[in-house]
Design an enzyme around this catalytic site. Structure first.
Site, short mmCIF file in Angstrom:
data_model
loop_
_atom_site.label_atom_id
_atom_site.label_comp_id
_atom_site.label_asym_id
_atom_site.label_seq_id
_atom_site.Cartn_x
_atom_site.Cartn_y
_atom_site.Cartn_z
N GLY A 32 -31.92 -26.79 27.68
CA GLY A 32 -33.22 -27.18 27.11
C GLY A 32 -34.10 -28.00 28.03
O GLY A 32 -35.19 -28.39 27.65
N ALA A 78 -33.26 -19.41 26.38
CA ALA A 78 -33.35 -19.81 24.96
C ALA A 78 -34.60 -20.66 24.76
O ALA A 78 -35.66 -20.15 24.40
CB ALA A 78 -32.09 -20.54 24.53
N SER A 79 -34.48 -21.96 25.04
CA SER A 79 -35.62 -22.86 24.79
C SER A 79 -36.87 -22.41 25.52
O SER A 79 -37.98 -22.55 24.99
CB SER A 79 -35.27 -24.28 25.26
OG SER A 79 -34.09 -24.72 24.67
N LYS A 131 -19.07 -16.79 23.54
CA LYS A 131 -19.62 -17.64 24.59
C LYS A 131 -19.06 -19.03 24.33
O LYS A 131 -19.38 -19.68 23.34
CB LYS A 131 -21.15 -17.67 24.53
CG LYS A 131 -21.72 -18.51 25.64
CD LYS A 131 -23.20 -18.76 25.49
CE LYS A 131 -23.58 -19.91 26.42
NZ LYS A 131 -24.85 -20.53 26.02
N ALA A 141 -28.77 -21.79 30.92
CA ALA A 141 -29.30 -23.15 30.75
C ALA A 141 -30.17 -23.59 31.91
O ALA A 141 -29.84 -23.40 33.08
CB ALA A 141 -28.18 -24.17 30.56
N GLY A 142 -31.30 -24.17 31.54
CA GLY A 142 -32.18 -24.76 32.53
C GLY A 142 -33.40 -23.93 32.87
O GLY A 142 -34.35 -24.42 33.47
#
Lengths: 368, 263
Positions: free
Chosen positions: B164, B212-213, B103, B190-191
């Site tokens: 994040g 993730a986050s 990635k 992301a986001g």
């Protein structure tokens, strides 16, 4: 020469803050105690630690977080008495500073995250006070105007781990604990049935007999052989880089411990500061890096611009003993006569008094 | 805990088939135990690891925990700011993880962590040439996405909003346009802040979602992992079910014919 032949009631593997605290308290209970340290006493992870006694600031969500919080609160409460006794027994100071801790946010994003943390602490009834930026800067004028919001944890204090270690060593020696350095333990020795500890074997081959063995080897716990696989616990090293700074103008830049996203600054009484710490999964690798130092300084400088003027005294690297859920292993193991006192991750200094009390209570209750 | 059988068609990227359309990041969890539990709850089969932040040989570390979880690893080049660093990191990751999948992240700005488009293209070109299966983390620019595919990337991973941030998908039209623009899998990366963001990504036509986050930093990561799993499945089902056209005026859901007369 007969040193290794004479049996002690308790052999403690590891001469860091946990091993020494257990040794001192066990000796006070009348047990004969031998500490085996792989290198030098008090020069491993404990020596690098910042010494925050901050269970409220460290509180985390979830079941493991709750367990750790309970341990932390109990041990934090023990610290003043523990420090006073240790100072009496050793004749040295331990640098307990009752300053409280500020958690800082520097923008809207961090302020929202901090509000969430505040609500969490308040829901648990923990001492934590919301401070507007002006109030935080009134208490700590060294903080930058960029501060947006703060939480004060008035009960979260600090000690100087290096003073604690020196005092523990002295107290141990005064009490008659036998300390051996450069005595790396290769394995735990069990009886023929494999159910009871009979001592340890040093890497050099020497056998050290003991009816009770306390494993307080921190990040190196996993390197000690001899236990059946179902009696082992998982401890891994988690690397941290940490800076020690000194203000040539003396104390005053900061009075409280301050914590922020990406680090913390812990003031000592003499105008020195500890700036930490990175958290890296790098095995036993111990090299400081440019990126690690840059990150620490960048974040700290944004919140306390005055650190520009501080002198760099030391850059050190420590290996925190991390367990899968970040909570320590304290108490009897799956083999008779074996006690765990390891896996304290970021909380070894904080949890030393409680760990010593819990382990020694077990040791005293077990016939050696 | 009872797990839910996946209800959607499998995803294929560069010939590799994955039952779950949810990818997970491994950073930011409070503990390794929480990470392992969240991975299991998410049903994810492919998780990213940052080579620069871990030692791949350490016992009991992240890599061991992931091996125990039985998931496939997707090394990323997080923390790289130049094509040179990203290429070097990808090569180290190929050695360390014995995979030629990467990635690709080349970050252009510390505060937003947004991708650096020219550096990203440069690194992608070189890595494709070196035989890597490249999944680039990119802005939500349909033209850039097409350029990345033109030079041989196996998928594209456009952002919904900064890493994040939990701000969801700020420009759904661009995500839909990317879906139209490329013929490789699109992974929304992301986001993502909560489950509805993940469902929206799938409804817009993304083939998978990376979280993730949103999971790692939730108060209860396991519960959020389950929520994401359901959301991704729901969104995929909705996308493939063929939603009704939007209308300005109501149309009764029950036909009027055959109603009894109450008079």
């Amino acid at each position: 020469m007969s040193d290794g032949i004479r049996s002690a009631d308790v052999v403690i593997v590891g001469g860091g803050v946990i091993g020494l605290a257990v040794a001192w308290r066990a000796r006070e209970k009348g047990l004969s105690v031998k500490v085996l340290e792989r290198e030098e006493i008090g020069r491993g992870t404990s020596y690098v630690a910042a010494g925050m006694l901050a269970p409220v600031a460290e509180a985390e969500f979830g079941a493991a977080g709750k367990r750790l919080l309970e341990l932390g609160l109990r041990s934090a409460e023990m610290w003043p008495g523990f420090a006073a006794e240790l100072e009496r027994a050793s004749g040295g100071e331990v640098g307990l500073l009752r300053t409280g801790t500020l958690l800082l946010a520097r923008d809207e994003d961090e302020a929202r995250a901090l509000e969430r943390q505040l609500a969490f602490r308040q829901s648990l009834g923990l001492p934590a006070e919301r401070l507007l930026a002006s109030a935080a800067r009134e208490r700590e004028p060294g903080l930058a105007p960029t501060v947006r919001l703060a939480i004060e944890c008035p009960e979260d204090h600090s000690v100087d781990p290096r003073l604690v270690l020196a005092a523990l060593r002295q107290a141990c020696e005064n009490a008659g604990v036998e300390i051996r350095e450069r005595a790396a333990v290769e394995s735990v020795e069990l009886d023929d049935a494999g159910t009871r500890v009979t001592g340890v074997i040093l890497r050099a081959g020497e056998r050290v007999p003991a009816g009770l063995v306390v494993l307080a080897a921190g990040a190196w716990t996993g390197q000690i052989a001899g236990l059946p696989s179902d009696a082992q616990i998982s401890v891994r090293p988690v690397k941290g880089q940490i800076l020690r700074l000194r203000d040539p103008a003396g104390p005053g830049l900061l009075r409280r411990v301050v914590r922020f996203q990406g680090g913390y600054l812990v003031p000592r009484a003499d105008g020195s500061y500890v700036l930490g710490a990175t958290v890296e999964e790098k095995g036993f690798e111990l090299s400081p890096t440019a990126g690690g130092v840059y990150e620490l300084l960048r974040e700290a400088h944004e919140l306390v611009p005055g650190i520009d003027e501080l002198q760099i005294e030391e850059l050190s690297v420590g290996l925190r003993p991390g367990t899968p859920d970040n909570t320590p292993a304290i108490g009897p193991g799956a083999v008779d006569g074996l006690m765990w006192a390891t896996g304290h991750y970021r909380n070894g200094i904080l949890l030393a008094p409680l760990t010593a009390e819990l382990v020694v209570a077990e040791l005293a209750g077990v016939p050696a | 805990m009872a797990t839910v059988e996946t209800d959607t068609d499998p995803l294929t990227i560069a010939g590799r088939t994955l039952g779950s359309r949810l990818l997970l990041g491994t950073g930011g969890f409070a503990s390794l135990e929480l990470m392992a539990a969240a991975i299991e709850a998410s049903g994810s089969e492919l998780v990213t690891v940052a080579l620069r932040r871990i030692d791949t040989t350490a016992r009991g570390s992240l890599v061991d925990v992931l091996a125990d979880a039985g998931v496939q690893l997707l090394p990323n080049t997080a923390g790289c700011y130049t094509a040179r660093d990203a290429v070097l990191t990808a090569k180290l990751a190929r050695e360390a993880f014995a995979t030629d999948w990467v990635k690709l992240e080349v970050i252009g700005d510390e505060d937003t962590l947004l991708p650096d488009a020219p550096e990203l293209l440069r690194a992608a070109e070189e890595l494709v040439d070196e035989g890597f299966v490249v999944l680039p983390y990119t802005t939500d620019d349909p033209v850039l996405a097409r350029r990345l595919v033109d030079i041989g990337c196996a998928a594209v991973m456009p952002l919904g909003s900064p890493i994040g941030s939990g701000m969801g998908i700020r420009n759904p039209y661009n995500i839909a346009l990317i879906r139209e623009a490329v013929d490789v899998p699109v992974v929304l990366d992301a986001g993502i802040g909560t489950a509805s963001d993940a469902a929206l990504a799938m409804e817009l036509g993304c083939d998978a979602v990376m979280a993730a986050s949103a999971i790692a930093r939730a108060e209860d990561p396991m519960r959020m992992a389950r929520a994401m799993r359901h959301a991704v499945e729901a969104g995929r089902l909705a996308r493939t079910a063929g939603r009704i056209p939007r209308r300005l005026y109501a149309t009764a859901s029950t036909p009027n014919e055959g109603l009894p007369a109450f008079d």
